[in-house]
Design a protein around this motif. Structure first.
Motif, mmCIF file in Angstrom:
data_model
loop_
_atom_site.group_PDB
_atom_site.id
_atom_site.type_symbol
_atom_site.label_atom_id
_atom_site.label_comp_id
_atom_site.label_asym_id
_atom_site.label_seq_id
_atom_site.Cartn_x
_atom_site.Cartn_y
_atom_site.Cartn_z
ATOM 1 N N ALA A 234 0.816 -1.216 0.000
ATOM 2 C CA ALA A 234 0.000 0.000 0.000
ATOM 3 C C ALA A 234 0.851 1.268 0.000
ATOM 4 O O ALA A 234 0.438 2.292 -0.522
ATOM 5 C CB ALA A 234 -0.939 -0.007 1.200
ATOM 6 N N ASP A 235 2.043 1.204 0.562
ATOM 7 C CA ASP A 235 2.887 2.388 0.686
ATOM 8 C C ASP A 235 3.889 2.554 -0.453
ATOM 9 O O ASP A 235 4.673 3.499 -0.444
ATOM 10 C CB ASP A 235 3.646 2.352 2.015
ATOM 11 C CG ASP A 235 2.707 2.318 3.208
ATOM 12 O OD1 ASP A 235 1.601 2.886 3.095
ATOM 13 O OD2 ASP A 235 3.068 1.720 4.235
ATOM 14 N N ASP A 236 3.894 1.641 -1.402
ATOM 15 C CA ASP A 236 4.853 1.725 -2.511
ATOM 16 C C ASP A 236 4.654 3.002 -3.315
ATOM 17 O O ASP A 236 3.525 3.383 -3.627
ATOM 18 C CB ASP A 236 4.716 0.529 -3.460
ATOM 19 C CG ASP A 236 5.250 -0.760 -2.873
ATOM 20 O OD1 ASP A 236 5.940 -0.704 -1.829
ATOM 21 O OD2 ASP A 236 4.988 -1.820 -3.459
ATOM 22 N N ASP A 237 5.759 3.669 -3.636
ATOM 23 C CA ASP A 237 5.725 4.839 -4.517
ATOM 24 C C ASP A 237 6.126 4.464 -5.934
ATOM 25 O O ASP A 237 5.811 5.165 -6.881
ATOM 26 C CB ASP A 237 6.679 5.926 -4.010
ATOM 27 C CG ASP A 237 6.194 6.549 -2.718
ATOM 28 O OD1 ASP A 237 4.974 6.706 -2.550
ATOM 29 O OD2 ASP A 237 7.046 6.874 -1.867
ATOM 30 N N GLU A 238 6.854 3.375 -6.046
ATOM 31 C CA GLU A 238 7.331 2.888 -7.343
ATOM 32 C C GLU A 238 6.950 1.420 -7.489
ATOM 33 O O GLU A 238 6.834 0.709 -6.501
ATOM 34 C CB GLU A 238 8.859 3.026 -7.444
ATOM 35 C CG GLU A 238 9.377 4.444 -7.354
ATOM 36 C CD GLU A 238 9.004 5.283 -8.568
ATOM 37 O OE1 GLU A 238 8.955 4.731 -9.684
ATOM 38 O OE2 GLU A 238 8.744 6.488 -8.389
ATOM 39 N N PHE A 239 6.785 0.997 -8.728
ATOM 40 C CA PHE A 239 6.550 -0.416 -8.976
ATOM 41 C C PHE A 239 7.838 -1.195 -8.761
ATOM 42 O O PHE A 239 8.924 -0.710 -9.060
ATOM 43 C CB PHE A 239 6.067 -0.656 -10.417
ATOM 44 C CG PHE A 239 4.640 -0.282 -10.646
ATOM 45 C CD1 PHE A 239 3.624 -0.756 -9.828
ATOM 46 C CD2 PHE A 239 4.296 0.526 -11.710
ATOM 47 C CE1 PHE A 239 2.314 -0.419 -10.048
ATOM 48 C CE2 PHE A 239 2.982 0.866 -11.945
ATOM 49 C CZ PHE A 239 1.991 0.397 -11.115
#
Length: 185
Positions: free
Chosen positions: A66-71
């Motif tokens: 949920a907190d990912d900014d990048e794949f």
């Protein structure tokens, strides 16, 4: 809320077989993982023609934090893919799956028209680990990362238990309806 989760768990136990496999990563992505997908994607035209293709998409989706900014690149173990399809996969078949998946698109409508996106940027097979490493296309970030509003949640196990694309799509549309209170067909 809790009532909604209990309701859908009860419904899924009646109409779907249980999915008791560990799916995805080596450290064990559990089937009880919640997938989150932007409502624009839920109602969009997918180019995922088979249940296998749609389930691969959803398994990779379930690995997003949920907190990912990048794949990140996400792994699907071949054993899980075989359990999912009920069929053994040789390297030629895996390459055919990768070829099809790399050509998959999604069309998202807005007030001015629509925009087409490629779903995946790269798929790699690692023989030694017997895994497919799959990367989403960066243009999908607004629809899959840091979702705070206008998204649909579903338990991965409920989706994986469904047998057809139509039932998977209908399930996601109904889950969207549950949250927003209306659904136009």
């Amino acid at each position: 809320g809790d009532y909604d989760d209990k309701f859908w768990s009860k419904i899924s136990s009646i109409i779907m077989p249980k999915w008791n496999q560990t799916v995805g990563t080596k450290d064990g992505l559990k089937a009880t993982v919640i997938i989150k997908i932007d409502n624009k994607l839920v109602k969009s035209k997918f180019d995922l023609k088979t249940p296998e293709e749609l389930k691969i998409f959803l398994i990779v989706l379930a690995q997003i934090n949920a907190d990912d900014d990048e794949f990140k690149a996400h792994k699907i173990h071949i054993k899980e893919l075989e359990n999912l399809t009920g069929k053994k996969k040789n390297e030629r078949q895996l390459k055919a799956i990768a070829d099809k998946m790399l050509k998959k698109t999604i069309f998202v409508e807005d007030l001015n028209g629509w925009t087409g996106y490629s779903l995946f940027s790269k798929i790699r097979y690692i023989r030694k680990e017997a895994v497919l490493v799959i990367s989403f296309h960066d243009e999908l970030k607004p629809f899959l990362l840091n979702l705070k509003e206008n998204f649909t949640k579903a338990k991965l196990e409920n989706v994986l238990g469904l047998k057809s694309n139509y039932s998977i799509r209908m399930y996601l549309l109904l889950k969207q309806f549950l949250k927003i209170g209306k659904r136009e067909f």
